[in-house]
Design an enzyme around this catalytic site. Structure first.
Site, PDB file in Angstrom:
ATOM      1  N   PRO A   1      43.128  48.470  35.920  1.00 51.50           N
ATOM      2  CA  PRO A   1      44.384  48.054  34.843  1.00 51.50           C
ATOM      3  C   PRO A   1      44.107  48.237  33.630  1.00 51.50           C
ATOM      4  O   PRO A   1      43.697  48.376  32.763  1.00 51.50           O
ATOM      5  CB  PRO A   1      43.453  46.721  35.033  1.00 51.50           C
ATOM      6  CG  PRO A   1      42.221  46.546  36.194  1.00 51.50           C
ATOM      7  CD  PRO A   1      41.701  47.811  36.586  1.00 51.50           C
ATOM      8  N   GLU A   2      45.972  48.609  33.149  1.00 48.63           N
ATOM      9  CA  GLU A   2      46.087  48.774  31.590  1.00 48.63           C
ATOM     10  C   GLU A   2      46.467  47.444  30.792  1.00 48.63           C
ATOM     11  O   GLU A   2      46.313  45.875  31.668  1.00 48.63           O
ATOM     12  CB  GLU A   2      46.760  49.980  31.526  1.00 48.63           C
ATOM     13  CG  GLU A   2      46.504  51.129  32.455  1.00 48.63           C
ATOM     14  CD  GLU A   2      47.328  52.198  32.418  1.00 48.63           C
ATOM     15  OE1 GLU A   2      48.127  52.667  32.094  1.00 48.63           O
ATOM     16  OE2 GLU A   2      46.532  53.090  33.397  1.00 48.63           O
TER      17      GLU A   2
ATOM     18  N   LYS B   1      41.983  45.764  27.122  1.00 43.58           N
ATOM     19  CA  LYS B   1      42.273  45.458  28.065  1.00 43.58           C
ATOM     20  C   LYS B   1      41.065  43.919  29.010  1.00 43.58           C
ATOM     21  O   LYS B   1      40.024  44.455  30.465  1.00 43.58           O
ATOM     22  CB  LYS B   1      41.282  47.258  29.445  1.00 43.58           C
ATOM     23  CG  LYS B   1      42.728  48.031  29.341  1.00 43.58           C
ATOM     24  CD  LYS B   1      42.132  49.384  30.272  1.00 43.58           C
ATOM     25  CE  LYS B   1      43.011  50.132  29.037  1.00 43.58           C
ATOM     26  NZ  LYS B   1      42.894  51.537  29.859  1.00 43.58           N
TER      27      LYS B   1
ATOM     28  N   ARG C   1      42.097  64.245  32.881  1.00 45.34           N
ATOM     29  CA  ARG C   1      42.733  62.646  33.278  1.00 45.34           C
ATOM     30  C   ARG C   1      43.618  63.734  33.635  1.00 45.34           C
ATOM     31  O   ARG C   1      44.290  64.315  33.342  1.00 45.34           O
ATOM     32  CB  ARG C   1      42.637  61.226  32.703  1.00 45.34           C
ATOM     33  CG  ARG C   1      41.835  60.894  32.301  1.00 45.34           C
ATOM     34  CD  ARG C   1      42.236  60.078  31.527  1.00 45.34           C
ATOM     35  NE  ARG C   1      41.187  58.926  30.794  1.00 45.34           N
ATOM     36  CZ  ARG C   1      41.255  57.696  30.349  1.00 45.34           C
ATOM     37  NH1 ARG C   1      42.118  57.394  29.990  1.00 45.34           N
ATOM     38  NH2 ARG C   1      40.071  56.934  29.785  1.00 45.34           N
TER      39      ARG C   1
END
Length: 268
Positions: free
Chosen positions: A2-3, A58, A258
């Site tokens: 979750p961002e 976050k 990433r």
């Protein structure tokens, strides 16, 4: 993971459904996620009324009537579901005096929960950069940070000491809309491009909140529903598919461990 848009959506949902409710019990099914002794965690929550729920980066911050704070960092697969059914990944059950409940689910168990007297006790908060919607985050402050960095611009956007809450999905989308290559060194970003990136940071994050986040895998909102912004993604997780602007293939590279998705034709 979750961002910012996903966590903000959860915070807004829970603010509506849980504000002013009183914790009657806390059932810890998995102590691994606690960052303090279990009995201390439970006793500092039981009997407390929720004054409000906010976000920093976050992390979800539940403000208790005692003046303390319940900090919930969802990490990779954490979920906060109001009145949902208990499942095999439910790690903590928060019960309220009106018989409603809040479940903390976490498949991979990377989340962290703790109660603190001061927010400064959370070391992560002390190094976070400004919130992207705050007055402290501006094209001028971005320009100053860019000048000092030879890192790729994508890596700078992911640096939470630069700005809080932007993750991989939204960094890719922001740079695509800005027509800036994720490979570009930050110090080589021109002032006009900096202003464009700032504009699209605000635009993309706001749009994602309106569409209740992106459910790529585990994310669910506070009601247990999927987000819809992933249906609007232009480049993220679209390797080999046509760019929505030039129709050339979306490329994927690895940066700082990433996956980065971008259009090599549109983004320079």
């Amino acid at each position: 993971m979750p961002e910012l848009p996903e966590v903000e959506t959860i915070v807004r949902d829970l603010s509506k459904s849980l504000r002013s409710k009183t914790f009657s019990n806390v059932i810890v099914h998995d102590v691994f996620l606690l960052r303090q002794e279990q009995n201390d965690f439970i006793q500092r929550i039981k009997g407390q009324c929720i004054e409000k729920i906010t976000r920093r980066g976050k992390a979800v911050i539940v403000h208790l009537a005692s003046g303390e704070f319940l900090i919930i960092q969802l990490m990779m697969t954490g979920q906060l579901i109001a009145n949902g059914p208990k499942g095999k990944h439910t790690r903590i059950t928060f019960a309220f005096s009106d018989s409603s409940s809040l479940l903390y689910n976490d498949q991979r168990r990377f989340g962290q929960l703790r109660v603190v007297a001061e927010l400064s006790e959370v070391k992560h908060f002390n190094i976070l950069g400004p919130e992207p919607f705050s007055k402290d985050f501006s094209p001028a402050s971005m320009r100053e940070a860019f000048r000092k960095s030879i890192r790729p611009i994508k890596n700078v956007l992911l640096d939470h000491t630069f700005v809080a809450g932007i993750g991989n999905i939204y960094a890719c989308e922001i740079l695509f809309r800005s027509r800036v290559s994720p490979r570009r060194q930050a110090q080589r970003i021109r002032l006009t491009e900096t202003r464009t990136i700032h504009h699209h940071i605000i635009e993309v994050l706001n749009e994602a909140i309106v569409h209740r986040g992106s459910s790529m895998r585990n994310y669910r909102d506070g009601d247990g529903q999927k987000g819809r912004f992933n249906e609007r993604l232009a480049v993220y997780a679209r390797e080999g598919l046509p760019c929505p602007c030039c129709h050339k293939s979306i490329q994927r590279i690895t940066q700082a461990g990433r996956g980065t998705f971008y259009c090599g034709h549109c983004q320079k």
